[in-house]
Design an enzyme around this catalytic site. Structure first.
Site, PDB file in Angstrom:
ATOM      1  N   HIS A   1       0.842  -1.218   0.000  1.00 47.73           N
ATOM      2  CA  HIS A   1       0.000   0.000   0.000  1.00 47.73           C
ATOM      3  C   HIS A   1       0.871   1.261   0.000  1.00 47.73           C
ATOM      4  O   HIS A   1       0.463   2.282   0.535  1.00 47.73           O
ATOM      5  CB  HIS A   1      -0.942   0.039   1.206  1.00 47.73           C
TER       6      HIS A   1
ATOM      7  N   SER B   1      13.237  22.021 -16.048  1.00 47.22           N
ATOM      8  CA  SER B   1      11.988  22.792 -16.140  1.00 47.22           C
ATOM      9  C   SER B   1      12.297  24.129 -16.786  1.00 47.22           C
ATOM     10  O   SER B   1      13.398  24.659 -16.642  1.00 47.22           O
ATOM     11  CB  SER B   1      11.433  23.003 -14.728  1.00 47.22           C
TER      12      SER B   1
END
Ligand code: ARG
Length: 458
Positions: free
Chosen positions: A157, A279
């Site tokens: 999980h 970026s």
């Protein structure tokens, strides 16, 4: 000279011509070498059964080799009016050899011709993909061996679960590749029979030697039932894509792990700058774009598999033009999986495992299950041990992680991940694929009398 093979003196409405050719005149550029080789084998077989002379078959071979060479130089093209590679090649042969060029189509149809092209293309490309998958499995195992017992938080999980190791984690993806090799092998075998001689799908009233064409082209045998030939179109592509969907999904899941583990909060893995674009606005960014694209493209491969199966699943027997529409998704996915494997291997080879960060991120709860198991070993019923440890989580000691790893020495456990056995399995595959490639390319080389050492696709 008429441009279309089916020319009978009328022209198509321009919008229908454009619509029907679809992407074929572009996609078929990648089929050119296979189309030429198929024609060489067909011509040689026609010579054997007396439809052509040996000299004629030889002239055709020479001309077909010349076409392959012009393609390799970037000088071959398929016009929209020509519809496809089969037409473009026959037009060139007729232009160069006159009536002899017009004889090449005796005893075949574009239906078995496109199938032989696609099957040769698939074999060639799958062999490369096999080698890439083998290389990736080896790369994963080698990195796993280098950090065999480096501790990593095993997660369920996405939450901390039990102590694991880098060897176990990377080895699991190598094992996944081994399963994928089995699937790819099934698809490879399915694809490895020769459809030539089926013609439109009902055979012809000539004494075709289909075994000879199959042998000349390096196939393992003949695709028997001529009516199955058209049924197999799309089915074979589907089998290949089903296998490649698994490859792509494994790469996607590896990519998902690496994206997470290389994030600032983890730094378990360091990705080299050269693999990380930046970026346009944020000066500090180095992003895992190639891994994200692997993840996204795996979706395209799965969608292509569905696309192909959806096109074919409700067709009646025999050829339908619908089949042409399987080519795009099929060929694009082959390209995609091939390049995803190249990039994944690059990442695995160049990434660095940060053992200090891994150790710094260990925490006591990762050993809770081990502690409960120790108590069970001492005789406490497991459920009682479980509850006792749950109540005393703060007492667990994470210091001796090495013993916790080595104590799980059963087959495939973190202390005994079986990396050397996996490597031996991968190497056995590699030998097998090398033998197949050698057989295939040497058959094609002797047919064309041209060397094809590393495959035909460029
Ligand atoms: N471009 C066609 C295809 O990919 C070639 C076969 C055409 N056959 C025909 N009967 N129209 O299916």
């Amino acid at each position: 000279m008429a441009k279309k093979l089916w020319d009978k003196g009328y022209g198509l409405a321009p919008e229908v011509e454009l619509f029907s050719a679809g992407e074929d005149h572009i996609l078929d550029m990648d089929l050119l070498p296979y189309d030429c080789l198929g024609s060489m084998a067909h011509a040689k077989m026609l010579a054997k059964i007396g439809i052509l002379t040996t000299e004629e078959a030889e002239l055709l071979r020479e001309e077909l080799v010349a076409i392959m060479r012009s393609w390799a130089r970037g000088e071959f093209s398929i016009s929209l009016e020509e519809e496809d590679v089969h037409t473009a090649v026959e037009n060139l042969l007729t232009g160069a050899l006159g009536d002899l060029g017009k004889k090449i189509h005796t005893g075949r149809s574009r239906n078995d011709q496109v199938l032989v092209d696609l099957r040769l293309y698939t074999k060639d490309r799958l062999l490369t993909i096999f080698f890439r998958a083998v290389d990736l499995a080896k790369g994963l195992i080698e990195k796993g061996i280098a950090h065999r017992f480096a501790p990593i938080a095993g997660r369920t999980h996405t939450r901390r679960a039990m102590i694991s190791t880098v060897g176990l984690w990377l080895g699991s993806f190598a094992q996944a590749m081994l399963d994928d090799l089995v699937l790819m092998d099934a698809a490879y075998r399915m694809n490895d029979t020769c459809p030539l001689g089926a013609a439109a799908g009902f055979g012809v009233n000539l004494d075709l030697d289909r075994e000879l064409t199959a042998e000349l082209l390096g196939f393992s045998g003949v695709l028997g039932n001529v009516a199955y030939v058209n049924l197999s179109r799309g089915k074979t592509e589907g089998a290949v894509l089903a296998a490649l969907t698994q490859v792509a999904a494994d790469l996607s899941r590896l990519a998902a792990d690496l994206i997470l583990y290389s994030a600032e909060e983890y730094r378990y893995i360091e990705l080299p700058d050269e693999l990380c674009p930046g970026s346009s606005i944020m000066p500090q960014k180095k992003n895992p774009d190639p891994l994200e694209l692997i993840r996204a493209r795996s979706a395209t491969v799965l969608a292509s598999y569905l696309n192909v199966m959806e096109v074919v699943r409700s067709l009646t027997s025999g050829y339908h033009r619908d089949l042409q529409e399987t080519k795009g998704p099929f060929m694009r996915s082959i390209d995609m999986v091939d390049s995803c494997l190249v990039v994944a291997l690059e990442v695995v080879n160049k990434m660095e495992v940060n053992e200090d960060a891994l150790k710094a991120h260990l925490s006591p709860e990762l050993f809770a299950t081990d502690r409960a198991m120790d108590l069970a070993k001492e005789g406490m019923p497991f459920r009682d041990a479980y509850r006792k440890v749950a109540a005393e989580l703060h007492e667990i000691d994470a210091a001796d992680f090495e013993a916790a790893i080595l104590n799980k020495a059963h087959t495939g456990g973190p202390g005994n991940p079986g990396l050397e056995d996996a490597l031996a399995e991968v190497e056995a595959w590699e030998k097998e694929i090398e033998a197949r490639a050698e057989g295939f390319y040497s058959a094609l080389s002797s047919l064309a009398r041209v060397d094809f050492p590393g495959g035909l696709y460029e």
